[in-house]
Design an enzyme around this catalytic site. Structure first.
Site, PDB file in Angstrom:
ATOM      1  N   ARG A  18       0.279  -1.335   8.439  1.00 28.28           N
ATOM      2  CA  ARG A  18       2.095  -1.222   9.534  1.00 28.28           C
ATOM      3  C   ARG A  18       1.580  -0.434  10.372  1.00 28.28           C
ATOM      4  O   ARG A  18       2.271  -1.400  11.511  1.00 28.28           O
ATOM      5  CB  ARG A  18       2.505  -1.806   8.528  1.00 28.28           C
ATOM      6  CG  ARG A  18       2.668  -3.274   7.287  1.00 28.28           C
ATOM      7  CD  ARG A  18       3.248  -3.194   6.809  1.00 28.28           C
ATOM      8  NE  ARG A  18       3.257  -2.043   5.690  1.00 28.28           N
ATOM      9  CZ  ARG A  18       4.808  -1.683   4.957  1.00 28.28           C
ATOM     10  NH1 ARG A  18       5.726  -2.013   4.693  1.00 28.28           N
ATOM     11  NH2 ARG A  18       4.698   0.092   4.351  1.00 28.28           N
ATOM     12  N   ASN A  36       3.998  -6.435   4.992  1.00 28.47           N
ATOM     13  CA  ASN A  36       3.085  -6.395   3.692  1.00 28.47           C
ATOM     14  C   ASN A  36       3.316  -7.921   2.375  1.00 28.47           C
ATOM     15  O   ASN A  36       4.855  -7.939   2.813  1.00 28.47           O
ATOM     16  CB  ASN A  36       3.240  -5.025   2.549  1.00 28.47           C
ATOM     17  CG  ASN A  36       2.804  -4.155   3.037  1.00 28.47           C
ATOM     18  OD1 ASN A  36       1.579  -3.646   3.555  1.00 28.47           O
ATOM     19  ND2 ASN A  36       3.063  -2.262   2.535  1.00 28.47           N
TER      20      ASN A  36
END
Length: 90
Positions: A18, A36
């Site tokens: 990320r 996620n």
């Protein structure tokens, strides 16, 4: 301006995916978010010029050094006019 939804599967959680995605998106002038998912995948919504989105998807197929990308699914979506790129934490 185009909007795409991206689902990345493989070893993509716990490897800085990320954070690196945000850096790459900012470099490529891509807006949206990354988060996620409970199934171990990473979900991304990305908006920008088509040429930048193509490069962004190419990067998603590689991911950061510690990741192991197995599959990248891309689908078109409706433009939401994101102003920046964010990391969503659940």
């Amino acid at each position: 301006m185009k909007h795409i939804n991206i689902k990345v599967t493989g070893k993509v959680q716990g490897v800085g995916f990320r954070e690196t995605t945000k850096i790459i998106a900012n470099q490529m002038m891509v807006n949206g978010f990354v988060r996620n998912e409970k199934d171990g995948s990473v979900y991304i919504e990305a908006e920008g010029e088509e040429i930048f989105l193509e490069e962004f998807v190419n990067w998603c197929n590689e991911g950061p050094d510690r990741s192991r990308v197995e599959n990248v699914e891309v689908s078109d979506g409706e433009v939401k006019n994101y102003r920046n790129f964010e990391i969503f934490k659940k």
